[in-house]
Scaffold this motif. Structure first.
Motif, PDB file in Angstrom:
ATOM      1  N   ASP A 103       0.818  -1.201   0.000  1.00 56.42           N
ATOM      2  CA  ASP A 103       0.000   0.000   0.000  1.00 56.42           C
ATOM      3  C   ASP A 103       0.857   1.258   0.000  1.00 56.42           C
ATOM      4  OD1 ASP A 103      -2.469   1.431   0.154  1.00 56.42           O
ATOM      5  OD2 ASP A 103      -2.118   1.742   2.296  1.00 56.42           O
ATOM      6  N   MET A 104       2.051   1.185   0.552  1.00 57.47           N
ATOM      7  CA  MET A 104       2.944   2.332   0.609  1.00 57.47           C
ATOM      8  C   MET A 104       3.641   2.603  -0.720  1.00 57.47           C
ATOM      9  SD  MET A 104       4.782   1.780   4.320  1.00 57.47           S
ATOM     10  CE  MET A 104       5.795   3.241   4.104  1.00 57.47           C
ATOM     11  N   LEU A 105       3.796   1.584  -1.542  1.00 55.25           N
ATOM     12  CA  LEU A 105       4.608   1.718  -2.754  1.00 55.25           C
ATOM     13  C   LEU A 105       4.135   2.813  -3.702  1.00 55.25           C
ATOM     14  CD1 LEU A 105       5.583  -1.984  -3.606  1.00 55.25           C
ATOM     15  CD2 LEU A 105       6.964  -0.192  -2.536  1.00 55.25           C
ATOM     16  N   ARG A 151       6.526   5.835  -4.787  1.00 52.22           N
ATOM     17  CA  ARG A 151       6.898   6.023  -6.198  1.00 52.22           C
ATOM     18  C   ARG A 151       6.611   7.454  -6.648  1.00 52.22           C
ATOM     19  NH1 ARG A 151       3.613   0.626  -7.624  1.00 52.22           N
ATOM     20  NH2 ARG A 151       5.232  -0.954  -7.186  1.00 52.22           N
ATOM     21  N   LEU A 152       5.486   7.994  -6.191  1.00 53.44           N
ATOM     22  CA  LEU A 152       5.164   9.373  -6.546  1.00 53.44           C
ATOM     23  C   LEU A 152       6.260  10.324  -6.093  1.00 53.44           C
ATOM     24  CD1 LEU A 152       3.151  11.551  -7.542  1.00 53.44           C
ATOM     25  CD2 LEU A 152       2.119  11.503  -5.252  1.00 53.44           C
ATOM     26  N   PRO A 182      -3.310   6.237  -9.131  1.00 55.81           N
ATOM     27  CA  PRO A 182      -1.930   6.446  -8.671  1.00 55.81           C
ATOM     28  C   PRO A 182      -0.922   5.720  -9.568  1.00 55.81           C
ATOM     29  CG  PRO A 182      -2.961   4.754  -7.349  1.00 55.81           C
ATOM     30  CD  PRO A 182      -4.005   5.229  -8.317  1.00 55.81           C
ATOM     31  N   VAL A 183      -0.903   6.084 -10.843  1.00 53.81           N
ATOM     32  CA  VAL A 183      -0.026   5.407 -11.788  1.00 53.81           C
ATOM     33  C   VAL A 183       1.225   6.238 -12.003  1.00 53.81           C
ATOM     34  CG1 VAL A 183       0.208   4.483 -14.110  1.00 53.81           C
ATOM     35  CG2 VAL A 183      -1.998   4.343 -12.928  1.00 53.81           C
ATOM     36  N   CYS A 184       2.372   5.687 -11.662  1.00 49.68           N
ATOM     37  CA  CYS A 184       3.646   6.353 -11.898  1.00 49.68           C
ATOM     38  C   CYS A 184       4.522   5.450 -12.755  1.00 49.68           C
ATOM     39  CB  CYS A 184       4.370   6.649 -10.581  1.00 49.68           C
ATOM     40  SG  CYS A 184       3.518   7.813  -9.512  1.00 49.68           S
ATOM     41  N   PRO A 185       5.288   6.048 -13.676  1.00 55.41           N
ATOM     42  CA  PRO A 185       6.219   5.222 -14.455  1.00 55.41           C
ATOM     43  C   PRO A 185       7.232   4.579 -13.532  1.00 55.41           C
ATOM     44  CG  PRO A 185       6.678   7.562 -14.743  1.00 55.41           C
ATOM     45  CD  PRO A 185       5.386   7.467 -14.004  1.00 55.41           C
ATOM     46  N   VAL A 186       7.414   3.300 -13.682  1.00 57.00           N
ATOM     47  CA  VAL A 186       8.283   2.562 -12.768  1.00 57.00           C
ATOM     48  C   VAL A 186       9.382   1.871 -13.565  1.00 57.00           C
ATOM     49  CG1 VAL A 186       8.424   0.765 -11.021  1.00 57.00           C
ATOM     50  CG2 VAL A 186       6.369   2.173 -11.188  1.00 57.00           C
TER      51      VAL A 186
END
Length: 520
Positions: free
Chosen positions: A403-405, A409-410, A428-432
């Motif tokens: 849940d923290m990831l 990432r943000l 909450p989509v961030c390029p990873v």
């Protein structure tokens, strides 16, 4: 946790107290009410008003006596609890309206022989789940409705001047001064005996010495205790204001200004005693939600996996048990969904099988990040704050890490074009990238390791200390708490390491990020 079981278990507690171990003041032993700076004024006031025995002592307390303006303190042998003529709590309750019930009050020896034995409520006969074991009439229940009256409740509580616990503590302190003339004398005497000790015969850390608080080194509870103690002091400083606001207290005790009658230490002890036995009733008015029930805690044993609760019914507070009991077995009730940190601070015990136990991890976006405002907007859009608290519940450590990831990432997004992509995305989509994910997980792993290293002992050393039958009871309960915390942190660390090992290229170095989120 059956207190009768604890008493008969061979290797539970046999504390070896050092020569420096201090004797705690009785939690409701308010005989030392007269501060040295107020002694003469109080004596003059007593003579002028014809008040006799202003500060009556009870139980193992001292007696204040004197024929001149100076007060002589004389000792009294601690035999009050053994005198047959003294009315016990249950007899007093029956005499004042308690219907026939299915419980008895039993006792076990205190682990400190200098203290009176511990009382607890046990089944007087074999019981089945669903049995009503007692129904205490409202006339025997202490609430703010009784203390202050409805007309002042809202004003007192909405001004944030004083908590419900402080109001109840102040009321009992005044009643204590009346000695046997108080209608609550048998109940106050029972609270004196218990001395705010929980079912493990340990007081709340709020009453521990500075050296004893060091047992909690590494635990966030140590800071919570100090913060709570400061809060109690602030309430003490408001006592006089509330005393003037509460008409019923002013009429009943018109000449006893609280801070002149009671020192801070006396108030803190009374506050902790009330805290250890107050019951939070559901579906009642504001004036009745916090109640002191004579057959309730601390005579009842708290357990986290129990569903039985003290409930308000028409004209009474009753207890319906949730399991069968054999005669003589201690009765247990639910303490609410409280983590062990609250159980220790409020009641002086730790439940190692507590399914509601948890720790807190605080993450914060870096305010020095040039893209802080954009990240704040994304966080809020997804129900998170710039300073976000994550509850790590026992048994759900991996879920919390996952849940923290997204939040972490943000914080790691640094490229402006990537930030714009995140702003335009839904969710909450961030390029990873692999190196970014490695950096996020590496920061989490480092954080959990640092928290574990903040404890002065290891888990194996904790186990060895708890195996010692002669360990100090306060050190034992503190070690139990710390061991529970370490297990949660260790499982968080293991979950993080497992995620690192699942990365496609574990040999790659973590990406350097100048504005990584902050973890506390």
């Amino acid at each position: 946790m059956d207190v009768a079981y604890l008493h008969h278990t061979k290797c539970i507690f046999n504390p070896a107290y050092s020569s420096t171990h201090y004797r705690p003041i009785s939690v409701l032993s308010w005989v030392s009410i007269l501060n040295s700076r107020h002694d003469k004024n109080n004596v003059r006031r007593s003579l002028r008003l014809g008040v006799r025995n202003m500060c009556l002592a009870s139980s193992s307390d001292t007696l204040l006596s004197g024929k001149s303006s100076s007060l002589t303190v004389a000792s009294k042998k601690d035999t009050e609890f053994e005198e047959e003529e003294e009315e016990d709590l249950k007899s007093w309750m029956h005499k004042n309206g308690l219907p026939p019930c299915k419980v008895v009050i039993k006792e076990r020896k205190a682990y400190d022989s200098r203290h009176p034995s511990i009382h607890y409520v046990a089944a007087s006969e074999d019981l089945q789940a669903g049995d009503t074991v007692f129904s205490v009439p409202n006339s025997l229940v202490v609430t703010l409705e009784r203390v202050l009256g409805n007309e002042t409740i809202a004003e007192l509580l909405t001004t944030n001047k004083l908590s419900e616990l402080a109001c109840l503590a102040l009321y009992l302190m005044y009643e204590k001064k009346q000695g046997k003339d108080s209608v609550w004398y048998p109940y106050i005497k029972e609270l004196d005996r218990q001395r705010g000790r929980g079912q493990l015969a340990v007081e709340s850390p709020l009453l521990w010495s500075e050296s004893e608080l060091n047992y909690l080194t590494g635990s966030p509870v140590k800071a919570e205790v100090l913060e709570r103690a400061e809060g109690i002091r602030k309430e003490y400083n408001e006592l006089d204001t509330v005393w003037f606001m509460a008409g019923s207290l002013f009429q009943q005790y018109p000449f006893d200004i609280p801070t002149e009658a009671f020192s801070f230490e006396i108030f803190k002890q009374a506050f902790v005693a009330v805290q250890s036995c107050v019951v939070h009733l559901q579906k009642v008015s504001l004036a009745r939600r916090f109640a002191l029930v004579p057959l309730g805690p601390p005579l009842l044993t708290y357990r986290s996996n129990c569903k039985a609760m003290l409930t308000a019914v028409d004209g009474a507070v009753q207890l319906v048990v949730d399991r069968p009991y054999i005669a003589g077995q201690s009765i247990v009730v639910w303490c609410g969904p409280q983590p062990n940190s609250k159980l220790l601070i409020n009641y002086g015990f730790v439940d190692e099988d507590n399914s509601y136990d948890r720790l807190v991890v605080e993450a914060a976006l870096n305010t020095e990040d040039p893209q802080y405002q954009e990240k704040r907007m994304v966080a809020q859009r997804n129900g998170k704050l710039t300073i976000q608290t994550f509850q790590v519940n026992v048994g759900k450590e991996r879920e919390t890490v996952l849940d923290m990831l997204p939040y972490m990432r943000l914080g790691y997004v640094s490229d402006p074009s990537e930030m714009q992509s995140v702003l335009c995305s839904q969710g909450p989509v961030c390029p990873v990238s692999s190196c970014m994910e490695h950096a996020v997980l590496n920061q989490l792993a480092t954080y959990f390791r640092e928290r574990l290293s903040g404890y002065p002992t290891t888990l194996s050393e904790d186990e060895a200390m708890l195996a010692d039958c002669d360990i100090d009871p306060k050190k034992r309960v503190a070690t139990q708490l710390i061991r529970c915390e370490k297990k949660i942190l260790s499982r968080c660390l293991q979950a993080t390491v497992d995620l690192i090992n699942q990365l496609p290229d574990t040999s790659s170095s973590p990406c350097p990020v100048p504005y990584a989120p902050l973890l506390r």
